[in-house]
Design a protein around this motif. Structure first.
Motif, PDB file in Angstrom:
ATOM      1  N   ASP A 194      -3.199  -0.186  33.265  1.00  0.00           N
ATOM      2  CA  ASP A 194      -3.812  -0.260  31.941  1.00  0.00           C
ATOM      3  C   ASP A 194      -5.166   0.416  32.011  1.00  0.00           C
ATOM      4  OD1 ASP A 194      -4.679  -0.824  29.404  1.00  0.00           O
ATOM      5  OD2 ASP A 194      -4.850  -2.988  29.688  1.00  0.00           O
ATOM      6  N   ASN A 219      -2.531   0.867  24.106  1.00  0.00           N
ATOM      7  CA  ASN A 219      -2.565   0.433  22.708  1.00  0.00           C
ATOM      8  C   ASN A 219      -2.172   1.646  21.858  1.00  0.00           C
ATOM      9  OD1 ASN A 219      -4.881   2.025  22.439  1.00  0.00           O
ATOM     10  ND2 ASN A 219      -6.274   0.291  22.735  1.00  0.00           N
ATOM     11  N   LYS A 249       0.452  -0.104  29.720  1.00  0.00           N
ATOM     12  CA  LYS A 249       0.204  -0.869  28.511  1.00  0.00           C
ATOM     13  C   LYS A 249      -0.794  -0.147  27.616  1.00  0.00           C
ATOM     14  CE  LYS A 249      -2.554  -3.289  26.908  1.00  0.00           C
ATOM     15  NZ  LYS A 249      -2.636  -2.638  25.600  1.00  0.00           N
ATOM     16  N   LYS A 297     -11.164  -5.948  33.324  1.00  0.00           N
ATOM     17  CA  LYS A 297      -9.854  -6.155  32.702  1.00  0.00           C
ATOM     18  C   LYS A 297      -8.845  -6.782  33.656  1.00  0.00           C
ATOM     19  CE  LYS A 297      -8.656  -3.342  29.381  1.00  0.00           C
ATOM     20  NZ  LYS A 297      -8.995  -4.207  28.251  1.00  0.00           N
TER      21      LYS A 297
END
Ligand SMILES: Nc1ncnc2c1ncn2[C@@H]1O[C@H](COP(=O)(O)OP(=O)(O)OP(=O)(O)O)[C@@H](O)[C@H]1O
Ligand SMILES: [Mg+2]
Length: 330
Positions: free
Chosen positions: A169, A190, A188, A40
């Motif tokens: 993240d 979701n 961050k 990522k």
């Protein structure tokens, strides 16, 4: 100088077999085999690089696997720490028609000595670039000496002492622990990750906003909450913005969050020595790149010219989220 240093603490080799059809328990013949390095933080750095923002991607790689790096796009942005062991492999078997079977390997544990080397290299990169951000993205591996996740707190302290902000993240236990550490400037999540952080399901923009504010109270400067097709929210203790962009087409949503984070961080690189964040501007780029990412077949973004025009507005608290959230823990 300025820019973004990313850290992918547990990169992975993605191997995809294309087969006509998959017969479990039988010999299957692959029509094509594709292999590429994935992670990522690496995704965030690649996208920033395409946008011409200064970036470096730190990754530990097993000594036996260094050859893989020669087959990775933009090898000059990689900063590799060779460690013991081998990289993990995620295997996907894709049949005609798109049905996919995945076999994923867990992150390989790392010794304290190797982890400390990764931390040192990361701090060195932050100092060399006089970077604005460290972006730590993806799964955290276990430390084989402590039998617990590698400890990121020492790294984050040093990064902040060097004058950079920390973006995180990840999910699960490491996210739970670090979100209240006071060492993380931006997270961050979701929608599902945010729901799990606050321990309740989220049905509206207003509920997501409230949950983001709780993270601000816990010490996070910016909650960048990505909401899939509902766009994203950027939430600070005294401001909140919502943004969205229409995806040109829906092909593959994997990596949309990484593109979103790249957009936000790329637009939060200091200019004229100022460390002020322009939430609206950063969020506009974030949702635009996120919507572009879902229209592409892989996580590799090769150009940003076709990124759709974003809309940024005050959050509408009544708006119902298109997808329900799921709590994975009690
Ligand atoms: N269907 C969609 N239409 C338009 N934009 C989308 C869509 N899905 C995602 N996006 C954009 O991409 C961003 C990130 O998506 P999402 O919230 O699914 O991230 P994520 O779950 O963290 O993804 P990943 O971890 O796989 O990278 C969203 O905030 C939005 O801007
Ligand atoms: Mg994500």
């Amino acid at each position: 100088m300025s820019g973004v240093v990313t850290l992918t603490p547990a990169p992975v080799l993605d191997r995809t077999y294309l087969v006509a059809s998959m017969a479990p328990g039988k010999v299957n013949r692959a029509i094509e085999v594709h292999e590429y390095m994935s992670g990522k933080g690496l995704n965030v750095s690649r996208t920033l690089h395409v946008a011409r923002h200064p970036t470096a991607a730190v990754m530990p790689i097993g000594r036996d696997d260094e050859h893989l790096l020669f087959r990775t796009p933009f090898p000059h942005i990689l900063r590799i720490m060779p460690i013991q062991g081998r990289i993990r492999v995620n295997t996907a078997i894709v049949e005609d028609g798109g049905r996919t079977t995945n076999v994923n390997q867990s992150a390989i544990p790392m010794s304290t000595t190797d982890w400390n080397r990764v931390v040192d290299l990361t701090v060195e990169q932050i100092q060399d670039m006089d970077a604005d951000w460290l972006c730590a993205s993806g799964t955290h591996p276990f430390n084989s000496d402590t039998d617990d996740y590698v400890d990121m707190t020492g790294l984050f302290e040093r990064v902040r002492e060097a004058g950079a902000r920390v973006a995180l993240d990840t999910s699960g236990v490491p996210l739970d622990r670090l979100v209240t550490s006071g060492l993380v400037n931006l997270i961050k999540p979701n929608a599902d990750e945010l729901a799990n952080l606050v321990g309740r399901n989220l049905a509206t923009i207003g509920e997501a906003l409230e949950a983001g504010r709780e993270l601000n109270h816990g010490g996070v400067e910016v909650a960048l909450v990505s909401l899939g097709a509902d766009g994203a929210l950027a939430i600070t203790s005294d401001d909140a913005v919502w943004g969205a962009a229409v995806a040109p087409q829906l092909v593959n949503t994997t990596g949309a969050g990484d593109a979103t984070l790249a957009g936000f961080l790329g637009n939060s690189i200091r200019e004229d020595g100022s460390h002020e964040l322009d939430l609206e501007r950063a969020l506009a780029t974030a949702v635009s790149w996120g919507a572009l990412a879902v229209s592409l077949p892989t996580t590799l973004i090769t150009g940003l010219e076709d990124a759709p025009v974003p809309t940024v507005a005050a959050p509408d608290p009544e708006r119902v989220l298109l997808e329900a959230t799921h709590l994975t823990k009690k």
